[in-house]
Design a protein around this motif. Structure first.
Motif, PDB file in Angstrom:
ATOM      1  N   ASP A   1       6.009  -5.159  10.110  1.00 28.98           N
ATOM      2  CA  ASP A   1       5.865  -4.799   9.118  1.00 28.98           C
ATOM      3  C   ASP A   1       6.393  -3.767   8.053  1.00 28.98           C
ATOM      4  O   ASP A   1       6.680  -3.794   6.390  1.00 28.98           O
ATOM      5  N   TYR A   2       6.126  -2.261   8.644  1.00 23.48           N
ATOM      6  CA  TYR A   2       6.722  -1.020   7.560  1.00 23.48           C
ATOM      7  C   TYR A   2       8.115  -1.072   8.392  1.00 23.48           C
ATOM      8  O   TYR A   2       8.068   0.053   8.926  1.00 23.48           O
TER       9      TYR A   2
ATOM     10  N   ASN B   1      -5.265   1.264  17.834  1.00 22.73           N
ATOM     11  CA  ASN B   1      -5.047   2.070  16.722  1.00 22.73           C
ATOM     12  C   ASN B   1      -6.554   2.782  16.239  1.00 22.73           C
ATOM     13  O   ASN B   1      -7.897   2.514  15.928  1.00 22.73           O
TER      14      ASN B   1
ATOM     15  N   THR C   1      -7.360   3.962  13.328  1.00 19.79           N
ATOM     16  CA  THR C   1      -7.270   4.831  11.511  1.00 19.79           C
ATOM     17  C   THR C   1      -9.039   4.516  11.570  1.00 19.79           C
ATOM     18  O   THR C   1      -9.250   5.430  10.316  1.00 19.79           O
ATOM     19  N   GLN C   2      -8.958   3.527  11.656  1.00 14.86           N
ATOM     20  CA  GLN C   2     -10.619   3.309  11.223  1.00 14.86           C
ATOM     21  C   GLN C   2     -11.772   3.974  12.500  1.00 14.86           C
ATOM     22  O   GLN C   2     -11.921   4.254  12.322  1.00 14.86           O
TER      23      GLN C   2
ATOM     24  N   PRO D   1       1.032  -1.175   0.132  1.00 11.99           N
ATOM     25  CA  PRO D   1      -0.476   0.023   0.231  1.00 11.99           C
ATOM     26  C   PRO D   1       0.826   1.117   0.345  1.00 11.99           C
ATOM     27  O   PRO D   1       1.654   1.086   0.758  1.00 11.99           O
TER      28      PRO D   1
ATOM     29  N   GLN E   1      -7.566   2.107   0.908  1.00  9.27           N
ATOM     30  CA  GLN E   1      -8.224   0.836   1.033  1.00  9.27           C
ATOM     31  C   GLN E   1      -7.186   0.813   2.965  1.00  9.27           C
ATOM     32  O   GLN E   1      -7.280  -0.194   3.678  1.00  9.27           O
ATOM     33  N   SER E   2      -5.231   1.206   2.270  1.00  2.72           N
ATOM     34  CA  SER E   2      -4.864   0.222   3.500  1.00  2.72           C
ATOM     35  C   SER E   2      -4.362   1.484   4.574  1.00  2.72           C
ATOM     36  O   SER E   2      -3.146   1.595   3.723  1.00  2.72           O
TER      37      SER E   2
ATOM     38  N   GLU F   1       3.863   2.686  12.639  1.00  2.64           N
ATOM     39  CA  GLU F   1       3.504   0.938  12.152  1.00  2.64           C
ATOM     40  C   GLU F   1       4.839   0.007  12.779  1.00  2.64           C
ATOM     41  O   GLU F   1       5.230   0.794  13.031  1.00  2.64           O
TER      42      GLU F   1
ATOM     43  N   CYS G   1      -1.151   8.140   2.437  1.00  2.00           N
ATOM     44  CA  CYS G   1      -2.010   6.493   2.507  1.00  2.00           C
ATOM     45  C   CYS G   1      -2.963   6.801   1.118  1.00  2.00           C
ATOM     46  O   CYS G   1      -3.306   7.063   0.506  1.00  2.00           O
ATOM     47  N   ASP G   2      -2.622   4.676   0.887  1.00  2.15           N
ATOM     48  CA  ASP G   2      -3.312   4.522   0.801  1.00  2.15           C
ATOM     49  C   ASP G   2      -5.418   4.879   0.875  1.00  2.15           C
ATOM     50  O   ASP G   2      -5.547   4.437   1.906  1.00  2.15           O
TER      51      ASP G   2
ATOM     52  N   LYS H   1      -1.381   3.031  10.026  1.00  2.00           N
ATOM     53  CA  LYS H   1      -1.743   3.126  11.434  1.00  2.00           C
ATOM     54  C   LYS H   1      -1.697   4.445  12.223  1.00  2.00           C
ATOM     55  O   LYS H   1      -0.595   5.432  12.341  1.00  2.00           O
TER      56      LYS H   1
END
Length: 462
Positions: free
Chosen positions: A432-433, A459, A461-462, A262, A346-347, A428, A343-344, A350
Motif C-alpha cells: 500500500d505505502y 491496527n 488506529t480505529q 491521504p 479521515q485516513s 503500513e 496524517c489526514d 495504521k
C-alpha cells in the motif's frame, strides 16, 4: 507526478492533468522538487562535492567560500574548505567527518533540489538511514583514488552497506559518482573508471538495482568541479561523452508522486520555536495551512498553523515529495516524537505493535530464532523489536512458502516472521505505502536484515 515539460506554464499543465489541482502542480517555483542523499564510505568526498555544487549553483557566494578557505588554511585543512558549506559544526570541521545528516538546498533552471549529506562513518549509520528515508535519488560517492575504492568496497567498508540501506529506504534511483578522478593516482584513467564500474555493477544488481534503468555512472572531481555542473574538458578526459551530474539530474524522468493519496508526513525532527515545529518529507498527499491533521500513534488532532519550505520561507501548501516544517497548534513539543506521522484525519496511518513481514537475513554469525531482538528502522522511526514467531521459510528459487514453521533461520535465507514492538508504531504494508512498509533490522552496529511489511495485525488506529 507526470513528466514535466519545462517550457509549459503550470496552468497549461494543470489543464491537461485533471486529477491534480493547479496549486499543487504550480509548486513554489513551478519546478519539480527532488531530494538527493549523498551516501558512501567515509572520506569519499561527499561533503566536498555537495559544497561545490552549492557554490557552482550560486547558493553559496564567492565571499563565503573565500572565508571558509582562509579558515581551513589556518587549521592546515586547505582541501576541506568546500565541505564546510555542509559540515557546519565544530566537531565535523575539526575531524573532517560528517556526524549528522546535513541538509542544504539548491536549484537549477529545471528543478529544485534538497541535498541530504549522510555521514559515511559506520558509527553514524542510524543518521544515514534517517537521511536516506527522506530521499528520492541516491548519489553513491566512490573514491577512485588508489586504495580508497578498495577500502570502501571490501567487507566492512561502508560502500556496500550504504547501497543496501539506500535500497531498503526506498531510494530506487542511484547515481554512482566516481569521485577524485583528478587524483595523481588516477589522472582521469579510463582503466580505473572501468575497474570501479565492473566491480560495482554486479554488486548493485544483487542489491536490487537494475544496472540498465536504475543506475548511472559518472566520473567526476568534487574538488575541481569537473563534471558536476559543466562537463569535464576534453584535454583532461577525452573518453567520457556522457552528461555531467547536474545535467543528468535535470533530464531525469519525472518521479511518480502520490499527490492524491491521504496525507502522510513521518516526523524526522521536532523542536520549539514560538510553538511546536515538526519537520519531515511529505510521503503522500498534500498539506495546507489551516488544515486539521492527526498525529499518530497518539491520535492528537492539531491544526497546521504555518508551513515553511527548505529556505525557511512561509508557504501556503506542501505536496508529496516536499521537505516541510509545520508549525502545529494544539500539541506540546514533548507530546510528539521522531517516528510519529502527521496524517489526514479521515485516513490515518495504521498503528500496531505486531505485524508480519518478509525478512532477508543479510549478516549474522549465529542462527536467528523466535525471541531474537534488534533495532527496527522503519521510515523515521527507530524502535526495539523482537521476532515473536518464524512462520515460513521462502524457497530461494521459487519464493514458495514452507508449510512447516522453521525452528531457526540463518544468513542468506528469506523468512516470513511475526515481529512485535514494545509500544505502537506507525506502519503500513509495503504493497500500500512502500515508504512506510520497508525497514532495516540492525543489531550491534550491523545491518542484520532488510524487510517489508506484509500484514499489519491489530491496527489500533480505529
Amino acid at each position: 507526478m507526470p513528466e514535466e515539460n519545462i517550457n509549459e506554464t503550470p496552468k497549461e499543465i494543470s489543464e491537461e492533468v485533471e486529477t491534480v489541482d493547479e496549486e499543487v502542480i504550480e509548486d513554489l517555483f513551478g519546478k519539480e522538487h527532488i531530494n538527493l542523499v549523498f551516501i558512501g564510505h567515509v572520506d569519499a568526498g561527499k561533503s566536498t562535492m555537495g559544497g561545490n555544487i552549492l557554490f557552482l549553483t550560486g547558493m553559496v557566494d564567492q565571499r563565503t567560500m573565500d572565508k571558509y578557505e582562509k579558515e581551513a588554511k589556518e587549521q592546515s585543512r586547505e582541501s576541506w574548505y568546500l565541505s564546510w558549506a555542509l559540515d557546519t559544526n565544530k566537531e565535523e570541521r575539526a575531524k573532517g567527518k560528517t556526524v549528522e545528516c546535513g541538509r542544504a538546498y539548491f536549484e537549477t533552471d529545471k528543478r529544485r533540489y534538497t541535498i541530504l549529506d549522510a555521514p559515511g562513518h559506520k558509527n553514524y549509520v542510524p543518521s544515514m538511514i534517517g537521511g536516506a528515508s527522506q530521499a528520492d535519488v541516491g548519489i553513491l560517492v566512490i573514491s577512485a583514488r588508489k586504495g580508497e575504492f578498495e577500502t570502501g568496497f571490501e567487507r566492512g567498508g561502508q560502500t556496500r552497506e550504504h547501497a543496501v540501506l539506500a535500497k531498503t529506504s526506498g531510494v530506487n534511483k542511484l547515481v554512482v559518482a566516481i569521485n577524485k578522478m583528478d587524483d595523481v593516482t588516477v589522472n582521469w584513467s579510463k582503466e580505473r573508471y572501468d575497474e570501479c564500474v565492473s566491480k560495482l555493477t554486479p554488486f548493485l544488481k544483487g542489491t536490487g538495482y537494475n544496472p540498465n534503468s536504475d543506475v548511472q555512472f559518472i566520473p567526476l572531481s568534487g574538488y575541481t568541479g569537473y563534471n558536476l555542473k559543466d562537463r569535464v574538458p576534453k584535454d583532461a578526459c577525452s573518453w567520457y561523452n556522457g552528461p555531467s551530474l547536474l545535467e543528468y539530474l535535470d533530464d531525469m524522468q519525472a518521479l511518480d508522486r502520490k499527490i492524491n493519496a491521504p496525507l502522510m508526513v513521518p516526523i524526522i525532527e521536532k523542536y520549539k520555536d514560538m510553538g511546536t515545529i515538526v519537520v519531515g518529507k511529505v510521503e503522500s498527499g498534500k498539506v495546507k495551512k489551516g488544515q486539521n491533521v492527526v498525529i499518530m500513534p497518539n491520535k492528537h488532532v492539531v491544526e497546521v498553523a504555518a508551513i515553511y519550505n527548505e529556505l525557511e520561507d512561509e508557504v501556503t501548501s506542501g505536496s508529496c515529495g516536499d521537505n516541510v516544517r509545520l508549525r502545529i497548534k494544539g500539541i506540546e513539543e514533548e507530546e510528539c516524537s521522531t517516528g510519529f506521522v502527521v496524517c489526514d484525519t479521515q485516513s490515518p496511518v495504521k498503528t500496531a505493535t505486531t505485524f508480519e513481514a518478509q525478512l532477508a537475513i543479510l549478516e549474522h554469525k549465529n542462527i536467528i530464532c523466535a525471541g531474537y531482538s534488534g533495532v527496527l528502522h522503519i521510515h523515521t522511526c527507530v524502535e526495539e523489536v523482537s521476532i515473536s514467531a518464524l512462520l515460513h521459510v521462502l524457497e530461494k528459487k521459487t519464493g514458495k512458502r514452507s508449510k512447516r514453521a522453521p525452528q531457526f533461520v540463518k544468513k542468506g535465507q528469506k523468512v516470513i516472521a511475526r515481529l512485535e514492538t514494545q509500544g505502537p508504531i506507525c506502519v503500513e504494508t509495503f504493497e500500500d505505502y512502500p515508504q512506510l512498509g520497508r525497514f532495516t533490522l540492525r543489531d550491534e552496529g550491523k545491518t542484520i536484515a532488510i524487510g517489508k511489511v506484509t500484514k499489519v495485525i491489530g491496527n489500533v488506529t480505529q
